[in-house]
Design an enzyme around this catalytic site. Sequence first.
Site, mmCIF file in Angstrom:
data_model
loop_
_atom_site.group_PDB
_atom_site.id
_atom_site.type_symbol
_atom_site.label_atom_id
_atom_site.label_comp_id
_atom_site.label_asym_id
_atom_site.label_seq_id
_atom_site.Cartn_x
_atom_site.Cartn_y
_atom_site.Cartn_z
ATOM 1 N N CYS A 127 11.756 -28.943 25.216
ATOM 2 C CA CYS A 127 12.239 -28.454 24.190
ATOM 3 C C CYS A 127 10.991 -28.669 23.246
ATOM 4 O O CYS A 127 10.272 -29.479 23.630
ATOM 5 C CB CYS A 127 14.000 -28.960 23.809
ATOM 6 N N CYS A 137 13.990 -27.068 17.172
ATOM 7 C CA CYS A 137 13.540 -26.578 18.636
ATOM 8 C C CYS A 137 12.494 -25.843 18.742
ATOM 9 O O CYS A 137 11.761 -25.551 19.559
ATOM 10 C CB CYS A 137 14.644 -26.542 19.326
ATOM 11 N N LYS A 202 24.534 -22.630 24.949
ATOM 12 C CA LYS A 202 24.147 -23.781 24.834
ATOM 13 C C LYS A 202 24.933 -23.559 23.285
ATOM 14 O O LYS A 202 24.140 -22.916 22.673
ATOM 15 C CB LYS A 202 22.889 -24.279 24.682
ATOM 16 N N ARG A 212 21.504 -37.182 20.078
ATOM 17 C CA ARG A 212 20.336 -37.097 18.276
ATOM 18 C C ARG A 212 19.858 -38.306 17.876
ATOM 19 O O ARG A 212 18.656 -38.601 17.922
ATOM 20 C CB ARG A 212 20.400 -36.174 16.802
ATOM 21 N N ARG A 224 20.843 -26.345 13.636
ATOM 22 C CA ARG A 224 20.666 -24.821 14.986
ATOM 23 C C ARG A 224 21.605 -24.291 14.712
ATOM 24 O O ARG A 224 21.511 -23.408 16.236
ATOM 25 C CB ARG A 224 20.878 -25.880 15.690
ATOM 26 N N GLU A 240 24.177 -13.825 26.510
ATOM 27 C CA GLU A 240 23.116 -14.884 26.446
ATOM 28 C C GLU A 240 23.183 -15.332 28.451
ATOM 29 O O GLU A 240 21.688 -15.364 29.095
ATOM 30 C CB GLU A 240 23.411 -16.569 26.649
ATOM 31 N N LYS A 255 27.107 -25.648 28.084
ATOM 32 C CA LYS A 255 26.556 -26.808 27.308
ATOM 33 C C LYS A 255 27.420 -27.340 25.937
ATOM 34 O O LYS A 255 27.012 -25.988 25.248
ATOM 35 C CB LYS A 255 25.274 -27.093 27.023
ATOM 36 N N TYR A 320 26.140 -38.646 31.347
ATOM 37 C CA TYR A 320 25.653 -40.221 31.237
ATOM 38 C C TYR A 320 26.893 -40.700 31.971
ATOM 39 O O TYR A 320 26.190 -41.785 32.651
ATOM 40 C CB TYR A 320 25.953 -40.178 29.705
HETATM 41 C C1 PBG Z 1 17.612 -31.094 23.661
HETATM 42 C C2 PBG Z 1 18.757 -30.725 23.776
HETATM 43 C C3 PBG Z 1 19.617 -31.488 23.184
HETATM 44 C C4 PBG Z 1 20.440 -32.491 24.195
HETATM 45 C C5 PBG Z 1 19.929 -31.740 25.265
HETATM 46 N N1 PBG Z 1 19.258 -31.496 25.263
HETATM 47 C C6 PBG Z 1 20.111 -31.621 21.763
HETATM 48 C C7 PBG Z 1 20.522 -30.607 21.003
HETATM 49 O O1 PBG Z 1 20.179 -29.552 21.061
HETATM 50 O O2 PBG Z 1 20.637 -31.030 19.984
HETATM 51 C C8 PBG Z 1 22.028 -32.546 23.699
HETATM 52 C C9 PBG Z 1 22.934 -33.593 24.507
HETATM 53 C C10 PBG Z 1 23.985 -34.757 25.094
HETATM 54 O O3 PBG Z 1 23.938 -34.013 23.372
HETATM 55 O O4 PBG Z 1 24.000 -35.387 25.582
HETATM 56 N N2 PBG Z 1 17.471 -29.052 22.849
HETATM 57 ZN ZN ZN Z 2 15.706 -29.101 21.052
#
Ligand code: PBG
Ligand code: ZN
Length: 332
Positions: A127, A137, A202, A212, A224, A240, A255, A320
Site C-alpha cells: 500500500c 493509499c 476491506k 494509524r 478512505r 470484490e 477485514k 496482534y
Molecule cells: C494500509 C493498512 C491499514 C491496515 C492494514 N493495512 C490501515 C488503513 O487502511 O487505514 C489496518 C490494520 C489494523 O488496523 O490493524 N492500507
Molecule cells: Zn493504505
Amino acid sequence: MNKNHTYPNFPISRLRRLRKTPALRNMFRETHLSKEDFIYPLFVVEGSNIKREISSMPGQFQMSVDSVLRECEELQNLGLNSILLFGIPETKDEVGSGAYDANGIIQKTLRAVKKGFPEMLAITDVCLCEYTSHGHCGVIENEYVQNDKTLELLAKEALSHAENGADIIAPSDMMDGRVAAIRKTLDENGFTETPIMAYSAKYSSALYGPFREAAESAPQFGDRKSYQMDFGNSDEAMREIALDIQEGADIVMIKPAVSYLDIIRRTKENFNIPVAAYHVSGEYSMIKAAAERGWIDGERVMLESLTAIKRAGADVIITYFAKEAVELIENR
Ligand code: PBG
Ligand code: ZN
C-alpha cells in the site's frame, strides 16, 4: 447438516450430556485454534536497536530491522512461522517513493529476514499510505485518489517486494484492478509463483485507529471512503472477492474480522479459496483496554474472538494476539 433429519426430543435428547466434563467438551469441540492459523503483523522503522511500544496498542512495537530479527527468533521458538510486514519510512512524499525503493525499509527488512530466517513466511502489505505525505493509499490529483495511476505504483511496489524475497504479496489499497496489475507485473518478471493475498473486502472502519498511530499512516485530509468499502454492504463484498479471484488472487481477506463474521461465512460458503481474516488494531486494543480496567478477562475474550473468526470460516487469522494466543493454546 441435514435439515430434513429429525432428532428425538427431550428427555431422550439431552445436549448437556456432552458438556459434562472437560474431556467430553474437548473431544467434541468443533473449532480448534492452532499455531498454523496465525499471521503476526510487525511494524518496521529505520534505525537500530529500536523497540518502541505503540501507546494505543499495548504489547505491540515499532521495531528496527535488528529488533525484527530478534522478534523472528522469538516467534520461531513459539512455533509461529509467518509475519506480515508494514514499513514506516523516514521520509514521505506525494507519490510514496519509499514503497518501491530498493533500499526502502521493507526491502531491507526482507533481505535481513530471509537471510536469517529462510523458513519464515514473509508477507508484505502493499500500500502507499505509510509512504505518502498525504497519508492516502494512492496518487492524489484534484484532492481525489486516482485509481489507474496508483496501479502502476502498486505493481512497482509489489515487484520490489518480490525481488527482495517476499513470500506472499498482500495489496491493501482497495483500488480497482490492483490484483490484475500486480499479477501481470509479477508474472512478466518471473515471479509467477509468488502468491497474492488480496485484502478483498476491506471496509472503511473506525477500528483501524490504533494502526494509524503504529504505522504513522493517518490520511492528512478526508477519509478512505472513496476506496474502502461501506460497512453496510455485503453483496458488494462478494463482488470484490469474485473480481479479485478472477484477477488472480490466491487468498482473499476480510477485514476487520469480528464485526464482519457474516462476510467471512458468506465468502467461505460461496468461494472455494483460502480465506484470511484480519483481526485489526482496534479489535485488539478494545480487548486490551477493557482487560486493563479489569472489566473483562482479556485472555478468555481473546480466545473466544479468535475462535469465532475461525468458526465463521477463516482459514488463517492475522492478529496482534498471535504470540499470546499460541502461548495459551500450547499450554492448555
Ligand atoms: C494500509 C493498512 C491499514 C491496515 C492494514 N493495512 C490501515 C488503513 O487502511 O487505514 C489496518 C490494520 C489494523 O488496523 O490493524 N492500507
Ligand atoms: Zn493504505
